[in-house]
Motif scaffolding. Structure first.
Motif, short mmCIF file in Angstrom:
data_model
loop_
_atom_site.label_atom_id
_atom_site.label_comp_id
_atom_site.label_asym_id
_atom_site.label_seq_id
_atom_site.Cartn_x
_atom_site.Cartn_y
_atom_site.Cartn_z
N ILE A 75 -3.36 -16.74 5.56
CA ILE A 75 -4.55 -16.07 5.02
C ILE A 75 -4.37 -14.55 5.09
O ILE A 75 -4.66 -13.83 4.12
CB ILE A 75 -5.81 -16.51 5.79
N ALA A 76 -3.89 -14.06 6.23
CA ALA A 76 -3.66 -12.62 6.36
C ALA A 76 -2.62 -12.14 5.35
O ALA A 76 -2.77 -11.08 4.73
CB ALA A 76 -3.20 -12.30 7.78
N THR A 77 -1.58 -12.94 5.14
CA THR A 77 -0.55 -12.59 4.17
C THR A 77 -1.12 -12.53 2.75
O THR A 77 -0.77 -11.65 1.96
CB THR A 77 0.60 -13.62 4.22
N SER A 78 -2.02 -13.47 2.44
CA SER A 78 -2.61 -13.48 1.10
C SER A 78 -3.41 -12.21 0.83
O SER A 78 -3.39 -11.67 -0.29
CB SER A 78 -3.52 -14.71 0.93
N VAL A 79 -4.11 -11.72 1.85
CA VAL A 79 -4.89 -10.49 1.69
C VAL A 79 -3.96 -9.30 1.44
O VAL A 79 -4.20 -8.47 0.55
CB VAL A 79 -5.77 -10.23 2.93
N VAL A 80 -2.89 -9.23 2.22
CA VAL A 80 -1.94 -8.11 2.09
C VAL A 80 -1.27 -8.14 0.71
O VAL A 80 -1.17 -7.11 0.03
CB VAL A 80 -0.88 -8.18 3.20
N LEU A 81 -0.83 -9.32 0.27
CA LEU A 81 -0.15 -9.42 -1.02
C LEU A 81 -1.10 -9.08 -2.17
O LEU A 81 -0.70 -8.40 -3.14
CB LEU A 81 0.41 -10.83 -1.20
N ALA A 82 -2.34 -9.54 -2.07
CA ALA A 82 -3.31 -9.25 -3.13
C ALA A 82 -3.60 -7.75 -3.21
O ALA A 82 -3.73 -7.18 -4.30
CB ALA A 82 -4.60 -10.03 -2.89
N ALA A 83 -3.68 -7.10 -2.05
CA ALA A 83 -3.93 -5.66 -2.03
C ALA A 83 -2.72 -4.89 -2.55
O ALA A 83 -2.86 -3.93 -3.33
CB ALA A 83 -4.29 -5.20 -0.62
N LEU A 84 -1.52 -5.30 -2.14
CA LEU A 84 -0.30 -4.63 -2.60
C LEU A 84 -0.12 -4.76 -4.11
O LEU A 84 0.46 -3.87 -4.75
CB LEU A 84 0.92 -5.21 -1.88
N ASN A 85 -0.61 -5.85 -4.67
CA ASN A 85 -0.48 -6.04 -6.11
C ASN A 85 -1.26 -4.99 -6.89
O ASN A 85 -0.97 -4.74 -8.07
CB ASN A 85 -0.98 -7.44 -6.50
N ASN A 86 -2.23 -4.36 -6.25
CA ASN A 86 -2.97 -3.27 -6.90
C ASN A 86 -2.20 -1.96 -6.84
O ASN A 86 -2.42 -1.07 -7.67
CB ASN A 86 -4.33 -3.09 -6.23
N VAL A 87 -1.32 -1.82 -5.85
CA VAL A 87 -0.53 -0.60 -5.71
C VAL A 87 0.78 -0.73 -6.50
O VAL A 87 1.19 0.20 -7.20
CB VAL A 87 -0.22 -0.33 -4.22
N PHE A 88 1.41 -1.89 -6.37
CA PHE A 88 2.66 -2.17 -7.09
C PHE A 88 2.46 -3.45 -7.90
O PHE A 88 2.82 -4.54 -7.44
CB PHE A 88 3.83 -2.34 -6.11
N PRO A 89 1.86 -3.34 -9.08
CA PRO A 89 1.48 -4.53 -9.85
C PRO A 89 2.67 -5.43 -10.18
O PRO A 89 3.69 -4.97 -10.70
CB PRO A 89 0.88 -3.94 -11.13
N VAL A 90 2.54 -6.68 -9.82
CA VAL A 90 3.52 -7.71 -10.16
C VAL A 90 2.85 -8.77 -11.03
O VAL A 90 3.38 -9.16 -12.07
CB VAL A 90 4.12 -8.35 -8.89
N VAL A 91 1.68 -9.20 -10.58
CA VAL A 91 0.90 -10.17 -11.35
C VAL A 91 -0.15 -9.41 -12.15
O VAL A 91 -1.07 -8.81 -11.58
CB VAL A 91 0.21 -11.19 -10.42
#
Length: 322
Positions: free
Chosen positions: A257-273
């Motif tokens: 769950i913690a990883t999902s939050v970090v990945l979702a936030a990082l996707n806003n800084v370095f868009p992948v999806v």
């Protein structure tokens, strides 16, 4: 702007994962004039309040818990008052154990109490850690016959009364719905995950600057798909896990769950999806469902109203998201 918001979400996610709100789990069963119960209290909270770590090594052992059984009982039971029909029901500890919850080890104190007459109404005053942590909450499961009541105790609701002869299906539904709302309100990681996925739906990069979307309908449908996917996914695993069909280690679930939050936030800084974020919401929503289920496992599902409690809790989670 969106980058700044994403970084703030990352910081908040770290805090939310590191500082889970303090809870204890209180289960009481009424039979005639007798009360029996079990109280699960986090060892870290007890250590802060009365000191359990005699060795000072940061690791509280069973030997240290056993050596402080009398201290734990005196401290906890002095902050739990049971009354029935205007008479006190003094409680005493009968057994001590240690158990693991999703957020660490807990002291398990079993206790018993006897009231002067048959318990038809029960008044509970809960003040555990009230002077140390105003955010602490006590989660109650009260059983009488085949019916179950749940409640949340805190500084604003320290004393609550329960009519045991009037536990209806509707009452149980409302109780578990309230628990669902409460969990999503304190489950910052779930909210942060959704917010991280929803940011691109309302903010777009235009000329090197983040601006609000120009048209409402596309943003609305993007938000709708993400929230709906997350809801459907966590409802599936919440139900399966709560009913014991599927089980995952709590540490794995919390880390995922913690990883999902970090990945979702990082996707806003370095868009992948860029598109189809609803698929990401669905995939990680399955993991978040196991997190919701851990609360139900701690509370326990009433055997006489499994479906009602499960639907009520799930609905409460959805209402809390709104």
């Amino acid at each position: 702007m969106r980058t700044l918001l994403a970084l703030l979400l990352l910081f908040a996610a770290a805090l939310a994962h590191a500082h889970k709100p303090s809870d204890s789990y209180l289960a009481i069963r009424a039979e005639g004039a007798n009360l029996s119960g079990q109280w699960d209290i986090a060892l870290r909270d007890l250590d802060f309040a009365i000191g359990l770590d005699d060795s000072g090594d940061g690791d509280i052992t069973w030997g240290e818990v056993k050596a402080h059984q009398a201290d734990i009982a005196a401290y906890a039971l002095a902050r739990l008052k049971l009354r029935s029909r205007d008479a006190d029901c003094p409680a005493h500890a009968t057994e001590f154990l240690v158990d693991d919850h999703s957020d660490g080890a807990y002291a398990v104190m079993r206790f018993a109490a006897t009231c002067p007459r048959e318990v038809t109404t029960l008044e509970i005053t809960y003040s555990l850690f009230a002077d140390l942590d105003p955010q602490h909450r006590g989660l109650l499961r009260l059983e009488h016959g085949v019916a179950t009541r749940t409640a949340i105790f805190g500084p604003e609701r320290a004393t609550q009364s329960f009519e045991l002869a009037k536990i209806s299906v509707l009452t149980q539904f409302v109780d578990y719905a309230r628990e669902g709302v409460w969990h999503i309100w304190i489950g910052f990681d779930h909210i942060l995950f959704l917010l991280s996925l929803l940011l691109p739906a309302v903010l777009v990069l235009d000329g090197g600057r983040w601006q609000a979307v120009a048209r409402f309908p596309p943003a609305f449908w993007d938000v709708f798909k993400i929230v709906t996917s997350f809801t459907v996914a966590h409802s599936i695993t919440l139900s399966l896990a709560a009913l014991g069909v599927i089980s995952l280690p709590s540490r794995l679930v919390e880390s995922a769950i913690a990883t999902s939050v970090v990945l979702a936030a990082l996707n806003n800084v370095f868009p992948v999806v860029h598109g189809r974020r609803w698929m990401v919401a669905f995939a990680f929503g399955l993991i978040h469902g196991f997190g919701f289920a851990s609360v139900l496992r701690d509370l326990g599902l009433p055997q006489g109203a499994l479906l009602i409690a499960l639907v009520g809790f799930n609905l409460g989670v959805e209402v809390g998201q709104l």
